[in-house]
Design a protein around this motif. Structure first.
Motif, PDB file in Angstrom:
ATOM      1  N   MET A   1       0.843  -1.188   0.000  1.00 49.31           N
ATOM      2  CA  MET A   1       0.000   0.000   0.000  1.00 49.31           C
ATOM      3  C   MET A   1       0.881   1.243   0.000  1.00 49.31           C
ATOM      4  N   SER A   2       0.542   2.189  -0.827  1.00 50.15           N
ATOM      5  CA  SER A   2       1.297   3.435  -0.885  1.00 50.15           C
ATOM      6  C   SER A   2       0.970   4.304   0.329  1.00 50.15           C
ATOM      7  N   LYS A   3       1.818   5.270   0.560  1.00 50.22           N
ATOM      8  CA  LYS A   3       1.676   6.163   1.702  1.00 50.22           C
ATOM      9  C   LYS A   3       0.466   7.083   1.521  1.00 50.22           C
ATOM     10  N   VAL A   4      -0.325   7.197   2.566  1.00 51.64           N
ATOM     11  CA  VAL A   4      -1.465   8.112   2.596  1.00 51.64           C
ATOM     12  C   VAL A   4      -1.385   8.869   3.913  1.00 51.64           C
ATOM     13  N   ILE A   5      -1.533  10.168   3.854  1.00 46.93           N
ATOM     14  CA  ILE A   5      -1.490  10.983   5.068  1.00 46.93           C
ATOM     15  C   ILE A   5      -2.903  11.105   5.625  1.00 46.93           C
ATOM     16  N   ASP A   6      -3.040  10.783   6.899  1.00 48.17           N
ATOM     17  CA  ASP A   6      -4.332  10.861   7.573  1.00 48.17           C
ATOM     18  C   ASP A   6      -4.297  12.047   8.534  1.00 48.17           C
ATOM     19  N   ALA A   7      -4.828  13.164   8.084  1.00 51.52           N
ATOM     20  CA  ALA A   7      -4.875  14.372   8.903  1.00 51.52           C
ATOM     21  C   ALA A   7      -6.221  15.047   8.697  1.00 51.52           C
ATOM     22  N   ASP A   8      -6.641  15.822   9.676  1.00 52.26           N
ATOM     23  CA  ASP A   8      -7.938  16.490   9.590  1.00 52.26           C
ATOM     24  C   ASP A   8      -8.030  17.447   8.406  1.00 52.26           C
ATOM     25  N   ASN A   9      -6.891  18.004   7.986  1.00 51.10           N
ATOM     26  CA  ASN A   9      -6.924  18.986   6.901  1.00 51.10           C
ATOM     27  C   ASN A   9      -6.534  18.386   5.543  1.00 51.10           C
ATOM     28  N   MET A  10      -6.542  17.034   5.437  1.00 48.70           N
ATOM     29  CA  MET A  10      -6.205  16.356   4.173  1.00 48.70           C
ATOM     30  C   MET A  10      -7.413  15.584   3.658  1.00 48.70           C
ATOM     31  N   ARG A  11      -7.609  15.662   2.346  1.00 48.26           N
ATOM     32  CA  ARG A  11      -8.642  14.881   1.670  1.00 48.26           C
ATOM     33  C   ARG A  11      -8.066  14.388   0.344  1.00 48.26           C
ATOM     34  N   TYR A  12      -8.813  13.502  -0.303  1.00 45.64           N
ATOM     35  CA  TYR A  12      -8.349  12.852  -1.533  1.00 45.64           C
ATOM     36  C   TYR A  12      -9.488  12.761  -2.528  1.00 45.64           C
ATOM     37  N   THR A  13      -9.121  12.591  -3.810  1.00 46.41           N
ATOM     38  CA  THR A  13     -10.126  12.399  -4.850  1.00 46.41           C
ATOM     39  C   THR A  13      -9.976  10.991  -5.422  1.00 46.41           C
ATOM     40  N   LYS A  14     -10.984  10.530  -6.108  1.00 43.69           N
ATOM     41  CA  LYS A  14     -10.918   9.222  -6.759  1.00 43.69           C
ATOM     42  C   LYS A  14      -9.990   9.240  -7.965  1.00 43.69           C
ATOM     43  N   ARG A  15      -9.544  10.423  -8.376  1.00 43.60           N
ATOM     44  CA  ARG A  15      -8.578  10.535  -9.476  1.00 43.60           C
ATOM     45  C   ARG A  15      -7.153  10.689  -8.932  1.00 43.60           C
ATOM     46  N   THR A  31      -1.236  11.906  -5.422  1.00 44.28           N
ATOM     47  CA  THR A  31      -0.895  11.003  -4.329  1.00 44.28           C
ATOM     48  C   THR A  31       0.309  10.130  -4.667  1.00 44.28           C
ATOM     49  N   ASP A  32       0.854   9.539  -3.639  1.00 49.56           N
ATOM     50  CA  ASP A  32       1.946   8.585  -3.807  1.00 49.56           C
ATOM     51  C   ASP A  32       1.505   7.450  -4.722  1.00 49.56           C
ATOM     52  N   TYR A  33       0.262   7.022  -4.576  1.00 47.90           N
ATOM     53  CA  TYR A  33      -0.276   5.964  -5.435  1.00 47.90           C
ATOM     54  C   TYR A  33      -0.245   6.404  -6.902  1.00 47.90           C
ATOM     55  N   ALA A  34      -0.694   7.619  -7.185  1.00 48.25           N
ATOM     56  CA  ALA A  34      -0.745   8.121  -8.567  1.00 48.25           C
ATOM     57  C   ALA A  34       0.639   8.217  -9.181  1.00 48.25           C
ATOM     58  N   GLN A  35       1.603   8.770  -8.439  1.00 47.24           N
ATOM     59  CA  GLN A  35       2.940   8.903  -9.007  1.00 47.24           C
ATOM     60  C   GLN A  35       3.560   7.526  -9.225  1.00 47.24           C
ATOM     61  N   GLU A 122      -9.011   7.354   5.195  1.00 46.97           N
ATOM     62  CA  GLU A 122      -9.550   5.996   5.334  1.00 46.97           C
ATOM     63  C   GLU A 122     -10.362   5.607   4.099  1.00 46.97           C
ATOM     64  N   GLU A 123     -11.199   6.516   3.630  1.00 51.16           N
ATOM     65  CA  GLU A 123     -12.007   6.226   2.440  1.00 51.16           C
ATOM     66  C   GLU A 123     -11.123   6.053   1.200  1.00 51.16           C
ATOM     67  N   TYR A 124     -10.078   6.884   1.100  1.00 52.47           N
ATOM     68  CA  TYR A 124      -9.174   6.781  -0.049  1.00 52.47           C
ATOM     69  C   TYR A 124      -8.398   5.469  -0.017  1.00 52.47           C
ATOM     70  N   GLU A 125      -7.895   5.086   1.155  1.00 47.92           N
ATOM     71  CA  GLU A 125      -7.175   3.822   1.261  1.00 47.92           C
ATOM     72  C   GLU A 125      -8.076   2.647   0.872  1.00 47.92           C
ATOM     73  N   GLU A 126      -9.318   2.709   1.299  1.00 48.85           N
ATOM     74  CA  GLU A 126     -10.282   1.662   0.924  1.00 48.85           C
ATOM     75  C   GLU A 126     -10.507   1.663  -0.585  1.00 48.85           C
ATOM     76  N   TYR A 127     -10.609   2.835  -1.166  1.00 49.49           N
ATOM     77  CA  TYR A 127     -10.832   2.975  -2.619  1.00 49.49           C
ATOM     78  C   TYR A 127      -9.662   2.384  -3.416  1.00 49.49           C
ATOM     79  N   VAL A 128      -8.414   2.741  -3.071  1.00 52.28           N
ATOM     80  CA  VAL A 128      -7.278   2.230  -3.840  1.00 52.28           C
ATOM     81  C   VAL A 128      -7.015   0.764  -3.547  1.00 52.28           C
ATOM     82  N   GLY A 129      -7.534   0.279  -2.432  1.00 49.36           N
ATOM     83  CA  GLY A 129      -7.373  -1.126  -2.108  1.00 49.36           C
ATOM     84  C   GLY A 129      -8.302  -2.027  -2.894  1.00 49.36           C
ATOM     85  N   GLU A 130      -9.325  -1.428  -3.541  1.00 46.69           N
ATOM     86  CA  GLU A 130     -10.312  -2.210  -4.305  1.00 46.69           C
ATOM     87  C   GLU A 130      -9.747  -2.700  -5.614  1.00 46.69           C
TER      88      GLU A 130
END
Length: 130
Positions: A1-15, A31-35, A122-130
Motif C-alpha cells: 500500500m502506498s503512503k497516505v497521510i491521515d490528517a484532519d486537513n487532508m482529503r483525496y479524490t478518486k482521481r 498522491t503517492d499511489y498516482a505517481q 480511510e475512504e481513499y485507502e479503501e478505494y485504492v485497495g479495491e
C-alpha cells in the motif's frame, strides 16, 4: 500500500489528487499511489496559470512521465493563487516528495462546502485497495 497521510486537513479524490486545506486555500498534488502508477520518471509538468479561475473537475495540470500522461483535475472551485515553481527545474519532486515539495498548485477556494465531498484518508485507502 502506498503512503497516505491521515490528517484532519487532508482529503483525496478518486482521481488520486490530494488536497490540504489551510483557511480558504487548498494545496493540491498527486498522491503517492498516482505517481507510482506513472510509467517512468516524471519529466514535465504543465501547470495552471496563476490568477485563473478553475472549476471542480476541470483539468488544472498535466504530469508527464517518459511513457504516460496524467491529467490533474481541480478538486474544488477557486482561483489559482500559486504554482509550485520548484517543479519547473525539478519535476521529479512529484515522485520523490509527493506530499511535500512535490505539490502542484494552491487554490483559493470559492465554495468550502465542496470539502465534504472529498475522501478522507480511510475512504481513499479503501478505494485504492479495491
Amino acid at each position: 500500500m502506498s503512503k497516505v497521510i491521515d490528517a484532519d486537513n487532508m482529503r483525496y479524490t478518486k482521481r488520486h489528487e490530494w488536497v490540504m486545506l489551510e483557511d480558504d486555500v487548498v494545496t493540491v498534488g498527486i498522491t503517492d499511489y498516482a505517481q507510482g502508477e506513472l510509467d517512468g520518471e516524471v519529466s514535465f509538468i504543465d501547470m495552471p496559470v496563476e490568477g485563473v479561475e478553475i472549476s471542480a473537475g476541470e483539468e488544472a495540470a498535466t504530469v508527464e512521465s517518459q511513457n504516460d500522461t496524467l491529467s490533474v483535475l481541480s478538486p474544488m472551485d477557486g482561483t489559482v493563487v500559486e504554482v509550485n515553481q520548484l517543479l519547473e527545474d525539478n519535476p521529479e519532486l512529484v515522485s520523490s516528495d509527493p506530499y511535500g515539495d512535490g505539490y502542484l498548485f494552491r487554490l483559493e477556494v470559492t465554495d468550502l462546502s465542496m470539502w465534504r465531498d472529498l475522501l478522507t484518508a480511510e475512504e481513499y485507502e479503501e478505494y485504492v485497495g479495491e
